[in-house]
Design a protein around this motif. Structure first.
Motif, mmCIF file in Angstrom:
data_model
loop_
_atom_site.group_PDB
_atom_site.id
_atom_site.type_symbol
_atom_site.label_atom_id
_atom_site.label_comp_id
_atom_site.label_asym_id
_atom_site.label_seq_id
_atom_site.Cartn_x
_atom_site.Cartn_y
_atom_site.Cartn_z
ATOM 1 N N PHE A 174 -30.929 -15.549 2.173
ATOM 2 C CA PHE A 174 -31.896 -15.621 2.919
ATOM 3 C C PHE A 174 -32.129 -14.310 3.909
ATOM 4 C CE2 PHE A 174 -30.634 -16.455 7.453
ATOM 5 C CZ PHE A 174 -29.297 -16.404 7.122
ATOM 6 N N LYS A 175 -31.173 -13.460 3.902
ATOM 7 C CA LYS A 175 -31.207 -12.042 4.403
ATOM 8 C C LYS A 175 -30.096 -11.284 4.052
ATOM 9 C CE LYS A 175 -28.957 -12.697 8.873
ATOM 10 N NZ LYS A 175 -28.745 -12.495 10.366
ATOM 11 N N ARG A 211 -40.599 -7.821 1.189
ATOM 12 C CA ARG A 211 -39.895 -7.322 2.507
ATOM 13 C C ARG A 211 -40.279 -5.866 2.779
ATOM 14 N NH1 ARG A 211 -37.880 -11.773 5.002
ATOM 15 N NH2 ARG A 211 -36.587 -13.231 3.596
ATOM 16 N N LYS A 237 -30.864 -22.562 23.844
ATOM 17 C CA LYS A 237 -30.628 -22.349 22.597
ATOM 18 C C LYS A 237 -31.701 -22.792 21.417
ATOM 19 C CE LYS A 237 -28.715 -21.192 18.613
ATOM 20 N NZ LYS A 237 -27.688 -21.167 17.957
ATOM 21 N N PHE A 277 -37.883 -8.873 15.331
ATOM 22 C CA PHE A 277 -38.406 -9.757 14.650
ATOM 23 C C PHE A 277 -39.802 -9.789 14.575
ATOM 24 C CE2 PHE A 277 -34.936 -13.055 14.027
ATOM 25 C CZ PHE A 277 -34.200 -12.444 14.446
ATOM 26 N N LEU A 278 -40.373 -8.547 14.296
ATOM 27 C CA LEU A 278 -41.824 -8.492 13.846
ATOM 28 C C LEU A 278 -41.850 -7.684 12.447
ATOM 29 C CD1 LEU A 278 -43.579 -7.255 17.175
ATOM 30 C CD2 LEU A 278 -43.427 -9.258 15.902
ATOM 31 N N PHE A 307 -25.095 -17.534 19.898
ATOM 32 C CA PHE A 307 -26.609 -16.586 19.552
ATOM 33 C C PHE A 307 -26.064 -15.989 18.314
ATOM 34 C CE2 PHE A 307 -27.068 -17.786 23.972
ATOM 35 C CZ PHE A 307 -28.141 -18.597 23.716
ATOM 36 N N LEU A 308 -24.967 -16.137 17.211
ATOM 37 C CA LEU A 308 -24.521 -15.265 16.442
ATOM 38 C C LEU A 308 -25.495 -15.236 15.169
ATOM 39 C CD1 LEU A 308 -20.887 -16.475 15.967
ATOM 40 C CD2 LEU A 308 -21.889 -14.712 17.584
ATOM 41 N N ARG A 309 -25.765 -14.057 14.746
ATOM 42 C CA ARG A 309 -26.385 -14.140 13.361
ATOM 43 C C ARG A 309 -25.673 -13.803 12.177
ATOM 44 N NH1 ARG A 309 -29.715 -8.836 15.022
ATOM 45 N NH2 ARG A 309 -27.533 -8.623 15.761
ATOM 46 N N LEU A 342 -38.145 -17.349 18.162
ATOM 47 C CA LEU A 342 -37.846 -16.197 17.130
ATOM 48 C C LEU A 342 -38.652 -16.483 15.953
ATOM 49 C CD1 LEU A 342 -34.157 -15.142 18.047
ATOM 50 C CD2 LEU A 342 -36.312 -13.819 18.338
ATOM 51 N N TYR A 395 -39.254 -16.932 7.093
ATOM 52 C CA TYR A 395 -37.702 -17.056 7.581
ATOM 53 C C TYR A 395 -36.877 -18.281 6.670
ATOM 54 C CZ TYR A 395 -39.740 -20.648 10.355
ATOM 55 O OH TYR A 395 -40.365 -22.027 10.732
ATOM 56 N N CYS A 410 -30.446 -22.196 10.225
ATOM 57 C CA CYS A 410 -30.845 -22.328 11.524
ATOM 58 C C CYS A 410 -32.310 -22.374 11.910
ATOM 59 C CB CYS A 410 -30.235 -21.083 12.464
ATOM 60 S SG CYS A 410 -28.355 -20.937 12.167
ATOM 61 N N PHE A 411 -33.234 -21.559 11.519
ATOM 62 C CA PHE A 411 -34.509 -21.464 12.066
ATOM 63 C C PHE A 411 -35.087 -22.793 11.366
ATOM 64 C CE2 PHE A 411 -35.150 -16.934 13.094
ATOM 65 C CZ PHE A 411 -34.232 -16.972 14.116
HETATM 66 C C1 UGA Z 1 -30.294 -17.014 13.831
HETATM 67 C C2 UGA Z 1 -30.453 -16.407 15.368
HETATM 68 O O1 UGA Z 1 -31.161 -15.206 15.090
HETATM 69 C C3 UGA Z 1 -29.277 -16.554 16.123
HETATM 70 O O2 UGA Z 1 -29.345 -15.995 17.317
HETATM 71 C C4 UGA Z 1 -28.651 -17.804 16.169
HETATM 72 O O3 UGA Z 1 -27.416 -17.864 16.503
HETATM 73 C C5 UGA Z 1 -28.467 -18.387 14.832
HETATM 74 O O4 UGA Z 1 -29.880 -18.455 13.885
HETATM 75 C C6 UGA Z 1 -28.319 -19.830 14.623
HETATM 76 O O5 UGA Z 1 -28.809 -20.763 15.326
HETATM 77 O O6 UGA Z 1 -26.833 -20.188 14.374
HETATM 78 P P1 UGA Z 1 -29.496 -16.245 11.496
HETATM 79 O O7 UGA Z 1 -30.298 -17.500 11.117
HETATM 80 O O8 UGA Z 1 -28.242 -15.693 10.979
HETATM 81 O O9 UGA Z 1 -29.567 -16.159 13.199
HETATM 82 O O10 UGA Z 1 -30.569 -14.884 11.061
HETATM 83 P P2 UGA Z 1 -31.779 -14.010 11.565
HETATM 84 O O11 UGA Z 1 -31.241 -12.802 11.660
HETATM 85 O O12 UGA Z 1 -32.142 -14.808 12.981
HETATM 86 O O13 UGA Z 1 -32.884 -14.339 10.420
HETATM 87 C C7 UGA Z 1 -33.359 -15.706 10.260
HETATM 88 C C8 UGA Z 1 -34.402 -15.393 9.227
HETATM 89 O O14 UGA Z 1 -35.597 -14.800 9.716
HETATM 90 C C9 UGA Z 1 -34.108 -14.767 7.950
HETATM 91 O O15 UGA Z 1 -34.507 -15.306 6.648
HETATM 92 C C10 UGA Z 1 -34.678 -13.316 8.082
HETATM 93 O O16 UGA Z 1 -35.127 -12.828 6.975
HETATM 94 C C11 UGA Z 1 -36.028 -13.697 8.594
HETATM 95 N N1 UGA Z 1 -36.590 -12.832 9.509
HETATM 96 C C12 UGA Z 1 -35.990 -12.133 10.598
HETATM 97 C C13 UGA Z 1 -38.017 -12.363 9.398
HETATM 98 O O17 UGA Z 1 -38.653 -12.724 8.227
HETATM 99 N N2 UGA Z 1 -38.472 -11.213 9.934
HETATM 100 C C14 UGA Z 1 -37.919 -10.748 11.160
HETATM 101 O O18 UGA Z 1 -38.484 -9.561 11.540
HETATM 102 C C15 UGA Z 1 -36.621 -11.005 11.456
#
Ligand code: UGA
Length: 429
Positions: free
Chosen positions: A319-320, A409, A204, A249-250, A152-154, A211, A256, A260-261
């Motif tokens: 992307f972040k 943002r 997973k 995540f709000l 679940f690593l980010r 999310l 996003y 991953c997502f």
């Molecule tokens: C995500 C999951 O959070 C991890 O738990 C998972 O392990 C990982 O995918 C994976 O499957 O490998 P990640 O893609 O690194 O992690 O990044 P996130 O921090 O989850 O952010 C994803 C996207 O959502 C980013 O573009 C971020 O800007 C966006 N985001 C996040 C929002 O737009 N709003 C938020 O409130 C949170």
């Protein structure tokens, strides 16, 4: 314990270095010889905070090494983690050919009992497929187990996340596999959830989809807030204060991205369809995410009227924050749409510039945020890097042709921006 990692990308490298740091002996393997050469020279192929130090320390202390040979890994390690990529096919289905390839290579090299653990995000039932494939190619009938231990690593906080997980999920089908994995995870404080393999795989995929849905939900609400003049930041705070909802995540924004997502949501929808279950909900999550990007482009157009010939400064491409990853970054789609409208783009990102130069053609790159904003008709915030929050906005205003900021943002306070003479637009407020 002796650990093997197959696939030395983001997940594999962080997992390998993390387990080594806990006192295990680890070999990280990849069939990309160039990557292994780079790692042996002490270089990390991507940016991830704290990873360089972690890899260096454990390599120096003799617990972490690199290899291109599956044979070497299978001979050495009792537990082997599969961390190879599972990209999307055009249909949205996950491409599992790399996993199959690894399964056959592992089976061919088995000499003694091994526990093979899938860590890559995979569709439910992949573990069983993996088991069958290994069994089929395992000519010497050596004992083995397959387990699922999703990660679940980010990106951007992967090292921190490795050492401080919220939970550890072990999908096992035998007592032997369970014992080995529980032993390996003993140093962690997090609760361990032991389940069957299919449930672990489902956890997973469902977590990432949930999310993504949470983000799309708040983005949908942000669209409504904009229409009626409510403030999405306050709305999210009010909603998130309910413990059942939670604040994480709000954050409304331009949607996003990342590897991953988008891919996992698509694969999850594909699985639902395959099972004859409606994927409408998951499709809407994706649609809202796409709309969020085009709405941002409309916002820029509304603020500047015609985009043809205008110079737009883009702050943030990744992307972040805390990553140099541009895969499926909303900035790419938005920049392409703005360029189609005839705008000239000058971009800056604290970390993602080298990768951006490869994928963004026709974009000019600046050395820093101030230089990017010089003579710009507007500044567009696409990634919430801390250094953008800390910019001297007075200096920014003096450098720009017109003091217009369109913040994707919500990193600035609208009142402060207006008081400083900016025409300021943000998301959902
Ligand atoms: C995500 C999951 O959070 C991890 O738990 C998972 O392990 C990982 O995918 C994976 O499957 O490998 P990640 O893609 O690194 O992690 O990044 P996130 O921090 O989850 O952010 C994803 C996207 O959502 C980013 O573009 C971020 O800007 C966006 N985001 C996040 C929002 O737009 N709003 C938020 O409130 C949170």
């Amino acid at each position: 314990m002796k650990i093997g990692i197959i696939g030395s990308g983001h997940v594999g490298l962080v997992t390998g270095a993390g387990f080594a740091d806990l006192g295990n002996e680890v070999i990280c393997m990849d069939d990309n010889a160039q990557k292994i050469k780079m790692l042996r020279r002490g270089r990390i192929p991507f940016y991830e905070p704290q990873l360089f130090e972690l890899v260096q320390k454990n390599e120096r202390e003799g617990r972490l090494s690199f290899s291109t040979s599956v044979h070497e890994v299978v001979r050495f390690a009792k537990i082997i983690f599969i961390c190879v990529g599972t990209p999307s096919r055009e249909s949205g289905e996950a491409d599992l050919s790399a996993i199959e390839h690894v399964a056959r290579a592992l089976a061919k090299n088995l000499e003694d009992y091994r526990l093979i653990v899938e860590k890559s995000t995979v569709p439910v039932e992949t573990g069983h497929q993996l088991y069958t494939t290994i069994k089929e190619s395992n000519r010497k009938k050596i004992a083995f187990d397959v387990a699922s231990n999703p990660e679940f690593l980010r990106e951007g906080s992967a090292v921190q996340d490795f050492f401080n997980p919220d939970r550890i999920v072990l999908g096992v089908e035998s007592a032997r596999a369970q014992k080995l994995l529980v032993e390996l995870y003993k140093p962690f404080k997090a609760p361990i959830l032991v389940t069957d393999m299919k449930s672990a795989e489902m956890i997973k995929h469902a977590s990432n989809s949930f999310l993504a849905a949470k983000i799309s939900f708040i983005n949908l609400v942000s669209q409504m807030c904009e229409e009626v003049g409510a403030d999405i930041v306050k709305v999210a705070e009010g909603m998130g204060s309910d413990r059942r909802i939670g604040k994480a995540f709000l954050n409304a924004g331009i949607g996003y991205g990342g590897f991953c997502f988008p891919k996992d949501l698509q694969a999850f929808a594909w699985i639902a369809e395959k099972l004859n279950i409606s994927s409408n909900f998951l499709k809407s999550v994706r649609e809202i995410n796409e709309t969020q990007k085009s709405k941002f482009v409309s916002k820029v157009k509304k603020a500047l009227w015609n985009l043809k010939g205008k110079t737009l400064c883009v702050l943030g491409l990744a992307f972040k924050p805390e990553t140099d990853d541009l895969r499926f970054a909303p900035s790419i789609d938005i920049i392409n749409q703005l360029r189609t409208e005839g705008a000239k783009i000058v971009a800056y990102d604290p970390c993602a510039m080298p990768s951006a130069k490869k994928v963004l053609k026709g974009v000019q790159f600046a050395k820093n945020a101030y230089e990017a904003c010089r003579r710009a008709d507007a500044a567009l915030i696409m990634t919430e890097w801390r250094e953008f929050r800390e910019l001297d906005i007075g200096r920014l205003k003096r450098l720009m042709k017109h003091p217009v900021v369109i913040d994707g943002r919500n990193i600035y306070d609208p009142l402060v921006m207006r008081r400083n003479g900016f025409r300021y637009y943000s998301i959902g407020r």
